[in-house]
Design a protein around this motif. Structure first.
Motif, PDB file in Angstrom:
ATOM      1  N   LYS A  57       0.850  -1.206   0.000  1.00 27.16           N
ATOM      2  CA  LYS A  57       0.000   0.000   0.000  1.00 27.16           C
ATOM      3  C   LYS A  57       0.873   1.239   0.000  1.00 27.16           C
ATOM      4  N   PHE A  60       0.135   8.757   1.521  1.00 27.42           N
ATOM      5  CA  PHE A  60       0.454  10.177   1.331  1.00 27.42           C
ATOM      6  C   PHE A  60       0.827  10.477  -0.120  1.00 27.42           C
ATOM      7  N   MET A  69      -3.085  14.795   7.339  1.00 28.95           N
ATOM      8  CA  MET A  69      -2.258  14.174   8.362  1.00 28.95           C
ATOM      9  C   MET A  69      -1.006  15.000   8.707  1.00 28.95           C
ATOM     10  N   GLU A 100     -11.034   5.088   3.220  1.00 25.52           N
ATOM     11  CA  GLU A 100     -10.750   5.965   2.078  1.00 25.52           C
ATOM     12  C   GLU A 100     -10.833   5.161   0.788  1.00 25.52           C
ATOM     13  N   GLU A 102      -9.708   3.943  -2.949  1.00 25.76           N
ATOM     14  CA  GLU A 102      -8.387   3.623  -3.496  1.00 25.76           C
ATOM     15  C   GLU A 102      -8.513   3.143  -4.939  1.00 25.76           C
ATOM     16  N   GLU A 129      -9.446   1.324   1.571  1.00 26.86           N
ATOM     17  CA  GLU A 129      -8.561   0.939   2.645  1.00 26.86           C
ATOM     18  C   GLU A 129      -9.147   1.438   3.952  1.00 26.86           C
ATOM     19  N   PHE A 138      -4.798   9.283  16.682  1.00 23.23           N
ATOM     20  CA  PHE A 138      -4.478   9.181  15.250  1.00 23.23           C
ATOM     21  C   PHE A 138      -3.413  10.223  14.887  1.00 23.23           C
ATOM     22  N   ALA A 150       2.143   2.198   8.002  1.00 18.00           N
ATOM     23  CA  ALA A 150       1.330   3.178   7.280  1.00 18.00           C
ATOM     24  C   ALA A 150      -0.155   3.083   7.649  1.00 18.00           C
ATOM     25  N   SER A 151      -0.422   2.770   8.923  1.00 12.06           N
ATOM     26  CA  SER A 151      -1.794   2.687   9.463  1.00 12.06           C
ATOM     27  C   SER A 151      -2.656   1.612   8.802  1.00 12.06           C
ATOM     28  N   ALA A 220      -4.877   7.028  -1.362  1.00  7.67           N
ATOM     29  CA  ALA A 220      -6.190   7.659  -1.433  1.00  7.67           C
ATOM     30  C   ALA A 220      -6.162   8.914  -2.303  1.00  7.67           C
TER      31      ALA A 220
HETATM   32  C1  OOG Z   1      -1.457   6.946   6.963  1.00  2.57           C
HETATM   33  C2  OOG Z   1      -1.800   6.196   5.705  1.00  2.57           C
HETATM   34  C3  OOG Z   1      -2.020   7.105   4.518  1.00  2.57           C
HETATM   35  C4  OOG Z   1      -2.929   7.183   2.146  1.00  2.57           C
HETATM   36  O1  OOG Z   1      -3.650   6.638   1.312  1.00  2.57           O
HETATM   37  O2  OOG Z   1      -2.495   8.316   2.005  1.00  2.57           O
HETATM   38  C5  OOG Z   1      -2.590   6.411   3.369  1.00  2.57           C
HETATM   39  C6  OOG Z   1      -2.636   7.587   7.633  1.00  2.57           C
HETATM   40  O3  OOG Z   1      -3.204   8.534   7.101  1.00  2.57           O
HETATM   41  O4  OOG Z   1      -2.978   7.153   8.737  1.00  2.57           O
HETATM   42  O5  OOG Z   1      -2.802   5.218   3.360  1.00  2.57           O
END
Ligand code: OOG
Length: 247
Positions: A57, A60, A69, A100, A102, A129, A138, A150-151, A220
């Motif tokens: 994945k 950002f 974020m 989000e 994807e 995701e 968070f 990456a969460s 995302a």
């Molecule tokens: C980190 C993961 C960011 C994206 O699609 O930008 C991410 C977060 O925002 O917690 O997966």
């Protein structure tokens, strides 16, 4: 010196206990390289429990996410089969989940160079995701979120379609029939294919190759939204159909 295995264990236990912990950089300095070592050690713990790698994945990759974020670098994480969502996601197993939309790529054959990754794509799909930071509120710095894979928490993809130009595909996220986010795949580095190439480059740089059957989530196109209990979520991608999930 950060104890990579102890940090990975702390994050892994927080995940399994559904408990948020203070961010790691609050107690120990962490650089990006060490943070990726923590991420990898966390994945190794999952593999020892029988989970198998399912893909990569990207994070950002869009302004909306960077602004949301407060970070400004592309990151990556690893997906396992244990993170595959199925028709429903049990949010009671997650701390403060967000969802989000994807763009997803299906890798058809082993990718030995970033230049060949596009020709290795066997399919494209709309996906989602579910993110769940293991950190309180968070909130994290870049090394913290890298260490926390990456969460990554859950993911799902719709039906696969023949590879095509996705430089400007509309994306819609609906919760209980209400549109909550709309965006364009163009928000993903100008074209999610760039994110795909970055995924191949990063994997190769880490001594891995994208494998046949792996999924690449390009990142995302919109900000992520809280994923409530008893919700019905639908993500629609122009020309790609929809993927749905309940909680
Ligand atoms: C980190 C993961 C960011 C994206 O699609 O930008 C991410 C977060 O925002 O917690 O997966």
């Amino acid at each position: 010196m950060a104890d990579v295995h102890a940090l990975a264990a702390a994050l892994d236990e927080a995940t399994r206990d559904v408990r948020a912990i203070p961010k790691l950089t609050g107690r120990t300095p962490l650089d990006v390289a060490t943070a990726y070592a923590v991420q990898r050690a966390g994945i190794e713990r999952r593999r020892r429990r029988g989970e198998r790698l399912a893909g990569v994945k990207m994070g950002f990759t869009s302004r909306a996410k960077m602004v949301q974020m407060g970070v400004d670098d592309v990151i990556w994480g690893l997906l396992t089969d244990g993170m595959a969502a199925g028709p429903s996601v049990d949010v009671s197993r997650l701390v403060h989940p967000r969802i989000e939309p994807e763009i997803a790529y299906l890798i058809g054959r082993e990718v030995r160079s970033a230049a060949e990754v596009e020709s290795a794509v066997a399919g494209v799909a709309v996906g989602f995701e579910v993110l769940d930071s293991r950190y309180e509120d968070f909130a994290f710095t870049l090394p913290d979120v890298i260490a926390d894979n990456a969460s990554a928490a859950r993911f799902g993809v719709g039906a696969w379609h023949a590879p095509r130009d996705l430089s400007n595909a509309g994306l819609l996220l609906e919760i209980d029939g209400r549109p909550v986010q709309t965006g364009s795949s163009a928000a993903i580095l100008g074209d999610p294919a760039r994110s795909l190439r970055a995924a191949a480059r990063l994997a190769l740089g880490a001594g891995m190759t994208l494998e046949p059957g792996w999924i690449v989530l390009a990142g995302a196109a919109t900000a992520a939204v809280p994923l409530p209990k008893d919700a019905h979520v639908r993500v629609v991608g122009a020309g790609l159909g929809a993927v749905e999930v309940t909680t």
